[in-house]
Design a protein around this motif. Structure first.
Motif: not given
Length: 437
Positions: A328-329, A331
């Motif tokens: 989720r983190t 990029n």
């Protein structure tokens, strides 16, 4: 700015005291005249004490529920006083006479006296059980001879005991009693590794038909690694989908991932029993599709296959959640930048995206592996004889054979193996790179 002004700026409650003699050093003090350094040290100590008091309940809980039980387990794995406490005279003879000393009349007399006392105190079963751990089949020898010993044996004691049962002349039995005469012993660890001591006291492997524990350790390790790999192969695409979908759809899919946590483990395991049995849902579908015939239904339960399928399903969320928290983190512009520079989709995934997921992968792999190593309920219900793990053997010794020392030794070896693997992982990957959320 003067020294008084500087002191006031640092601490409005402090004062500056200068000695009258010229050029003397300035001593900073608090309003009540205490040295500032000492006051700061006391304030820091009070802060540490307050912080300790805040975590003290949790620390006490961990000590009571984790540290002390593990300490007791390790102690139990080396301690069993069932023979030493109830056979004091023959134990004393073993202590006074080194190994290799011929069994004289004094030893036989001590054994006869201890058998009579143990029979009268109704502890002869405890004695026989302790020796039975090392020499199977000897519990009945102690109990039957104990019943005869109530009337006492007349000297010569050797002839009297051999008349009661000729098995008392077995050197292996006396060697086991010598070992059990000390409450502390490492024989349970030897037995947990399928080893024993021969007549000369050397460590040897037990007969092949009695070698069980090493095979179970290998099976537990192999199945745990396989289940960890399968949860990764199944969980990685799901975690990637969760991380890349819009939030609304991702939350809906996350509910499906978390749904097993809201269902009892026993219910999930019994559901797999219904699905996997020969007359179950999956076999009915295979027959309907023509994959197998009505007489060729697959045996997918009460074997290793059932254990792998059920445990993979149950442990899958523990792999998905750490992976998702890391993905989720990430990029997405990193992958787009790699592709814009000429990398293929596979190269961009392999060299840009996947390395960034390693912290979540490491956390998920550790969680799944450690849980799989110690799993009990699922292998017990769906594993059968070929799907049992070492945890099932530990439970058997705890509840059926009541050989708690053996169970503790097996558990200690399992704990040691997990700690070694944890240390290897830390050396190769680094435990600081783990991310659980």
């Amino acid at each position: 700015m003067t020294k008084d002004a500087m002191q006031t700026a640092l601490d409005p409650h402090a004062a500056v005291v200068s000695e009258a003699s010229g050029g003397a050093a300035t001593l900073l003090t608090t309003a009540d005249g205490q040295p500032l350094a000492r006051a700061l040290a006391r304030s820091s100590a009070r802060a540490r004490r307050r912080a300790f008091l805040l975590v003290a309940p949790l620390l006490l809980f961990v000590v009571i529920t984790f540290v002390i039980p593990i300490g007791q387990m390790l102690h139990r794995s080396m301690y069993n006083a069932g023979f030493a406490d109830n056979m004091p005279q023959v134990s004393a003879w073993f202590q006074d006479n080194p190994p290799g000393t011929p069994i004289d009349e004094a030893a036989w007399g001590a054994l006869a006296a201890d058998l009579k006392a143990a029979a009268e105190n109704r502890t002869i079963g405890i004695v026989g059980t302790r020796i039975n751990y090392d020499v199977p089949g000897t519990r009945s020898l102690f109990t039957s001879t104990g019943r005869k010993a109530r009337d006492g044996f007349e000297p010569p004691y050797r002839d009297a005991l051999l008349a009661a049962d000729a098995k008392w002349d077995n050197p292996t039995l006396w060697r086991a009693m010598r070992s059990a005469s000390s409450a502390y012993t490492g024989n349970f660890y030897l037995a947990a590794l399928d080893r024993t001591r021969d007549d000369e006291g050397s460590v040897t492997m037990v007969p092949e038909r009695q070698q069980v524990y090493v095979m179970l350790f290998k099976r537990t390790l192999g199945l745990s690694l396989l289940i960890t790999a399968m949860t990764f192969l199944l969980g990685f695409p799901i975690a990637h989908l969760l991380a890349t979908l819009p939030m609304r759809k991702s939350n809906l899919l996350m509910i499906l991932v978390l749904l097993p946590f809201w269902t009892s483990l026993l219910v999930r395991t019994t559901a797999w029993m219904v699905l996997l049995q020969q007359q179950g849902v999956l076999n009915d579908i295979f027959v309907w599709l023509g994959i197998v015939g009505p007489d060729g239904r697959l045996q997918m339960i009460y074997n290793r296959t059932g254990t792998i399928i059920a445990m993979t399903h149950i442990l899958l969320p523990f792999m998905i959640l750490p992976l998702y928290s890391v993905m989720r983190t990430i990029n997405p512009s990193y992958v787009r930048a790699a592709r814009s520079l000429g990398a293929t989709s596979w190269t961009a995934f392999r060299r840009v995206y996947f390395p960034q997921t390693l912290p979540g992968l490491g956390a998920g792999a550790l969680l799944v592996f450690i849980l799989a190593v110690g799993y009990y309920i699922t292998p017990a219900l769906v594993g059968g004889s070929t799907g049992q793990l070492i945890s099932n053997m530990i439970a058997m010794h705890m509840t059926e054979t009541l050989n708690w020392s053996m169970a503790a030794a097996l558990a200690a070896l399992l704990l040691g193996g997990v700690l070694v693997l944890y240390w290897v992982y830390d050396r190769l990957v680094g435990i600081d790179n783990l991310k659980l959320g």
